[in-house]
Scaffold this active site. Structure first.
Site, mmCIF file in Angstrom:
data_model
loop_
_atom_site.group_PDB
_atom_site.id
_atom_site.type_symbol
_atom_site.label_atom_id
_atom_site.label_comp_id
_atom_site.label_asym_id
_atom_site.label_seq_id
_atom_site.Cartn_x
_atom_site.Cartn_y
_atom_site.Cartn_z
ATOM 1 C CB SER B 40 41.563 41.805 39.650
ATOM 2 O OG SER B 40 41.289 41.911 41.015
ATOM 3 C CD GLU B 61 33.751 33.014 39.764
ATOM 4 O OE1 GLU B 61 33.112 32.121 40.358
ATOM 5 O OE2 GLU B 61 34.648 33.693 40.317
#
Ligand SMILES: Cc1ncc(C[n+]2csc(CCOP(=O)(O)OP(=O)(O)O)c2C)c(N)n1
Ligand SMILES: [Mg+2]
Lengths: 282, 317
Positions: B40, B61
């Protein structure tokens, strides 16, 4: 209450809805939606105690559900519509400008049935823990359910919430994991293996129920009933729901290709041919 | 008026992807990390070319930011890639502590930024990321205008020592700047000279600003267009010089009105040369689902909206 056969029929229609919604929107997430359709139908029609006509944000006197992997809106919205939260016809507005059926669940458009935005993975278990604590504080005996992707479990916040719920004995909470071994970049095993997931939750002081085939309606009903029977005993309950991403269409299964990509208008009929219309398309 | 043409329609995230492969070839210490979105965010090219220098972090993350900071201690130049919202807002404190305050050589590539992300809706459409990143001391904030510039900015980020935020959109957008042009961090890019009004633009809105300028020139309004591809460090000198010359300013950005390019320019003007100024930006509200085109139009980020603001600001001159 529906019979198992009736639930299966609804699930087939929901799968049609998922495919037609995503192709119509030219975007969205059919894979995880197809895989969890049986669970969502069982939950909405038989397992959870609520009345769509009396939806309230507080959820007082009702079971509540928080879907933490917000990308599976196709299955969320289809089951909600089929259950009577809003007209089935509205499914055609999915992801279109001005719709209540946003790409990821939103409370900003007044859609009954949605209590929290989700889509940023890893946050729904904390919300479920909070709602479950709230129910305890207000003396509401109902259950709070959450639903998570297995890839989503890579987020650290999940384990903060899991540790909290176990330590604080949040025993009116049932968290279901869509254990499909798929995420975007590869299988979950390849990206970040979960190891012994059951043992992980147990070591966080949860009780765990494993559903070997989450695409078998009877197994889903029995497994979730077992989970419910385990509430109120001093531990939160985790259900490991083994599913196949893309279940119901042979060429969409056993791949993560359709996690976030949709069938073309040309391929759609080939898929729909495997899913007979049972309740009438939107 | 300098005329710009659409040479192709390309995604800025893909420009970053190409730039990253090139940076990897130039410097063996460049490494890339992603959080289950390598395709992506277009880091798959790098992962293929340099499999041993790509680290799959999974959907984690916060952990990824920490790992990148640790790697930077050992001389690596880590690029971390994710959806802009999840590699800025979601991990703001991690960035603040181990990237900005500790002043580490880590680069954040935030793809899917802005409202032109489209159908995914407000959960994913960050329009606050410039604000969050620019407010951090030590942080450099880059907002390239097209595919070619995104590629060049990636190479510049790799050479720059220190933390960088690189903002990238998901959707195909006009590619109009020359290929291979050097990206100078902190240097405003003059795209068209004018004397009646200045448009300071960044990101996808630079193309809209050029379209607006063409139309305005036809009306007889001589319009200066300056691409502020570096929000921080801001090219104060260029901004002040242009504002002094034209005496009217409109800022154009795909960001909330609070905390973005407009506020940086407004602060500069207030301190150095108060000038009538209008904002083209998203009002204080979240986005929603729709096509990228519908988003830009309905949230008033088009050339027509810029022209309207120019008419307003000219009356205030
Ligand atoms: C915080 C955050 N990071 C990244 C993403 C992008 N993303 C959306 S779905 C997904 C994969 C999810 O995998 P899983 O939870 O297993 O769901 P499945 O693909 O099986 O439906 C990712 C990385 C996101 N939505 N939120
Ligand atoms: Mg999964």
């Amino acid at each position: 209450m529906k019979t198992t056969a009736e639930l299966q029929q609804i699930a087939t229609q929901v799968r049609r809805d998922i495919l037609r919604m995503t192709t119509n929107a030219k975007s969205g997430h059919p894979g995880g939606s197809l895989g969890t359709a049986d669970w969502f139908v069982a939950m909405n029609f038989n397992l959870m105690d609520f009345d769509p006509a009396k939806f309230s944000m507080s959820g007082e006197g009702e079971d509540m559900l928080f879907v933490s992997q917000g990308h599976i809106t196709p299955v969320i919205y289809s089951t909600m519509a089929r259950r009577g939260f809003f007209p089935v016809d509205e499914l055609k507005t999915f992801r279109k400008f001005g719709t209540r059926l946003q790409g990821h669940p939103s409370t900003a458009h007044n859609l009954p049935g949605i209590r929290m935005a989700s889509g940023s993975l890893g946050q729904g278990l904390s919300v479920g823990v909070g709602a479950a604590l709230g129910k305890k504080m207000t003396g509401d005996k109902h259950i709070v359910y959450t639903m998570h992707g297995d890839g989503e479990l890579e987020e650290g916040q999940i384990w903060e919430a899991a540790m909290f719920a176990g330590a604080k004995k949040v025993d009116n909470l049932i968290a279901t994991i869509d254990y499909n071994n798929q995420q975007i970049d590869a299988t979950v095993d390849e990206v970040m293996t979960l190891g012994d997931l059951k043992a992980k939750f147990e070591s966080f002081l949860w009780k765990v129920v494993v559903i070997e085939n989450g695409n078998d309606m009877q197994q889903v009903l029995d497994g979730m009933a077992k989970a419910k029977a385990l509430t109120g005993q001093g531990s939160p309950v985790c259900v490991i729901l083994t599913t196949k991403m893309g279940y119901g269409v042979d060429f969409m299964q056993d791949t993560n290709k359709y996690h976030g990509s949709v069938l073309s208008a040309d391929d759609l009929p080939k898929a729909l041919a495997q899913l007979p219309e049972t309740l009438g398309d939107f | 008026m300098t005329h710009y043409e659409i040479k192709s329609s390309k995604e800025l995230r893909a420009g970053m992807g190409e730039g990253l492969v090139e940076a990897g070839k130039r410097n063996v210490n460049v490494v890339a990390l992603s959080a289950d979105v390598k395709g992506s965010v277009k880091m798959d090219g790098f992962a293929k070319e340099f499999p041993e220098r790509f680290i799959q972090c999974g959907i984690a993350e916060a952990n990824m930011v920490g790992i990148a900071a640790g790697l930077s201690l050992c001389g690596k130049v880590p690029f971390i890639g994710g959806f802009a919202e999840f590699v800025t807002g979601r991990v703001y404190d991690q960035i603040r502590q181990v990237m900005a305050y500790s002043n580490k050589n880590v680069k954040i590539c935030g793809s899917h930024a802005g409202i032109s992300l489209g159908e995914d809706g407000a959960t994913h459409q960050t329009m606050e990321d410039i604000a969050l990143m620019k407010v951090l001391p030590n942080m450099t904030v880059l907002v390239p205008a097209d595919f070619n510039q995104a590629k060049a900015a990636t190479l510049a980020a790799a050479e720059h020592v220190g933390p960088v935020y690189l903002r990238l959109g998901r959707s195909k957008m006009p590619c109009f700047l020359p290929e291979g042009e050097k990206f100078e961090i902190g240097k405003a890019q003059l795209l068209n000279e004018g004397k009646d009004v200045t448009l300071f633009a960044c990101g996808h809105l630079v193309w809209e600003a050029l379209q607006a300028a063409e139309a305005l020139e036809k009306e007889g309004v001589s319009t200066e267009v300056i691409n502020i591809h570096t929000i921080k460090p801001l090219d104060v000198k260029a901004i002040v010089a242009s504002a002094k010359k034209t005496g009217a300013v409109v800022t154009c950005e795909e960001h909330l009105i609070n905390g973005g390019l407009g506020d940086s320019v407004a602060q500069t003007l207030a301190m150095h040369c108060p000038t009538p100024m209008e904002y083209v930006a998203v009002d204080d509200k979240f986005g929603e689902s729709g096509t990228p085109d519908e988003m830009l139009t309905n949230y008033h980020l088009r050339a027509a909206d810029i022209i309207e603001k120019v008419h307003t600001v000219l009356k205030r001159k």
